[in-house]
Design an enzyme around this catalytic site. Structure first.
Site, PDB file in Angstrom:
ATOM      1  N   SER A  16       3.997 101.958 -13.163  1.00  0.00           N
ATOM      2  CA  SER A  16       3.847 101.515 -14.338  1.00  0.00           C
ATOM      3  C   SER A  16       4.146 102.779 -15.506  1.00  0.00           C
ATOM      4  CB  SER A  16       2.432 101.160 -14.691  1.00  0.00           C
ATOM      5  OG  SER A  16       2.213 100.815 -15.995  1.00  0.00           O
ATOM      6  N   LYS A  17       4.963 102.477 -16.561  1.00  0.00           N
ATOM      7  CA  LYS A  17       5.305 103.205 -17.597  1.00  0.00           C
ATOM      8  C   LYS A  17       3.982 103.612 -18.272  1.00  0.00           C
ATOM      9  CE  LYS A  17       7.883 103.584 -21.688  1.00  0.00           C
ATOM     10  NZ  LYS A  17       9.290 103.133 -22.600  1.00  0.00           N
TER      11      LYS A  17
END
Length: 478
Positions: free
Chosen positions: A249-250
């Site tokens: 996840s960014k």
């Protein structure tokens, strides 16, 4: 028909590995099929816009070797390639869609929308403005300055379906879809609308994106159909996982391309590794150049199952790339890391390359591997003990004075150091290892170094080697 793919990132920060893989697959597919790869900046969500993020996109693609054929800096005749600069287009096409019956004006207030929430917290728009506000009334209210949005008019029954090139046939019941906003009150489009308009006007033939869009693509297809446009072909890509249960996840700072570069990963190794996260060539090879990836890449090789990002595996692959570097290539990459170490400016870096190339997996390891040369200090005489070599401090007391004597008379080259120390072992009637081990410990203060006694003495130079031999003899004789 010429293949045209696109990479359309949002400028919201660093380049996440998942985003880069999407760009890579779109690039490889285009190149494999002799097509074009287009860069488009999707900046319609101005609240999430991050200063400098567009430059990060450019630098990342350049560093990764993904050259785009068209984009904000390369006009191919279908620009602008930045969505915020296309704002008038979206309004024009949204109004056309209203005329075609595929959308409608909506004036509902925030309070009314919140009132649609059910006991489970779910909210779905009820087409109120479609049924109660005529186009004529809507236009009067718009002219009077009343805020509005344009919503998609999705059929209340029927099936919207398509064939994905990876996941096969996808069908969604229209009754499960919501009349999402296409044009916001500020005149900016949502992703739901902008990506369709842009992909059509830019002639995109194949859309590559994550599986999170599998179920929403039917909504986009209804827009294509309402305009009478040909749909693109879809290639939805499996997620990249942090572990068996969590996606990379960014949002949580996972897997930043720039951070990996800063750690000392080679761009080509990163690209090679992420190419294999969700795709595999038929020959199951692991190390592939960009040219080989282009030659081998097909959608048939894309997996349906998710891939787990394994940094240890990427680290190993990076080490394989480093092993293939020439001394000059390695030194060019390694010099900034030497300069960050304690040996900065003190030794001939070129001599380290043959010792480090087989041992380094990522370049940021270099300072720790060479700092020992400047950490020479009093050390425990127990280091001289080596069971296999049959060495100890007593052997050192005998060997080191002879070593200093014979080395003092030679021209300082690695070859001469080698021949002299091996010759001394013969003269003393001891094993080569007894001399070499003892010298290594004496001049480095370490039992383990990237190279042996000969390489270390060559790097230290004659004066420093002699000084350290004196120091070591003082420790064991004091």
């Amino acid at each position: 028909m010429k293949v045209r793919t696109r990479f359309a990132p949002s400028p919201t920060g660093f380049m996440h590995i998942g985003n880069l893989r999407t760009a890579l697959y779109a690039y490889l597919f285009a190149r494999h099929n002799g097509g074009d790869f287009i860069l488009r900046i999707e900046d319609t969500d101005q609240e999430r816009y991050t200063e400098g993020a567009v430059e990060v996109v450019y630098s990342t693609l350049a560093t990764a070797g993904l050259e785009h054929d068209e984009g904000p800096d390369k006009d191919g005749g279908v620009g602008p390639y930045i969505q915020s600069e296309r704002k008038p287009l979206y309004k024009e096409y949204a109004e056309k869609l209203v005329e075609l019956g595929g959308a409608y004006y909506c004036f509902c207030t925030k309070e009314r929308l919140e009132s649609l929430t059910d006991e489970n917290g779910n909210r779905k728009y009820d087409k109120h403005c479609l049924h109660h506000v005529s186009i004529q009334e809507a236009r009067r209210r718009i002219e009077a300055g009343e805020p509005y949005v344009i919503r998609q008019n999705i059929p209340t029954s029927g099936i919207s379906e398509y064939d994905d090139l990876v996941y096969g046939h996808i069908a969604v019941d229209c009754s499960d879809l919501e009349d999402n906003i296409l044009l916001k009150s500020d005149g900016m489009p949502t992703y739901n609308f902008a990506n369709v308009i842009d992909d059509h006007l830019m002639g995109i033939t194949h859309v590559m994106r994550g599986t999170e869009y599998l179920s929403s693509t039917p909504k986009y297809n209804l827009i294509y159909d309402a305009f009478g446009w040909e749909r693109p072909q879809y290639v939805h890509l499996p997620p990249i996982m942090k572990d068996a249960t969590r996606k990379l996840s960014k949002r949580y700072g996972d897997a930043n391309f720039e951070d990996f570069i800063a750690k000392g990963y080679l761009p080509e190794a990163i690209v090679n590794y992420i190419a294999l996260l969700g795709w595999s060539p038929k020959n199951d090879r692991e190390r592939l150049s960009m040219a080989e990836l282009i030659d081998l890449f097909t959608v048939a090789g894309v997996n349906k199952s998710s891939a787990i990002f394994d940094e240890a595996k990427m680290r190993w692959l990076n080490g394989e790339y480093i092993k293939s570097l020439s001394v000059d290539e390695f030194n060019a990459l390694a010099t900034p890391y030497y300069e960050k170490s304690k040996i900065a400016g003190k030794y001939d870096y070129i001599k380290f390359a043959p010792l480090l190339i087989p041992r380094v997996e990522i370049l940021s390891e270099i300072p720790d591997m060479v700092n020992f040369l400047e950490e020479y200090e009093a050390f425990d005489s127990e280091l001289y003990y080596h069971k296999k070599m049959k060495t100890d401090v007593e052997v050192a007391r005998v060997v080191l004075p002879r070593v200093k004597q014979v080395l003092g008379d030679i021209e300082w080259t690695a070859e001469n150091i080698h021949d002299t120390l091996i010759g001394l072992a013969t003269d003393m009637g001891v094993k080569n290892g007894q001399v070499l081990w003892t010298v290594r410990v004496a001049i480095t203060g370490k039992a383990s170094t990237p190279g042996g006694a000969i390489e270390m003495a060559d790097i230290l130079g004659k004066d420093e080697t002699m000084r350290r031999l004196d120091f070591a003899m003082g420790l064991i004789n004091g």
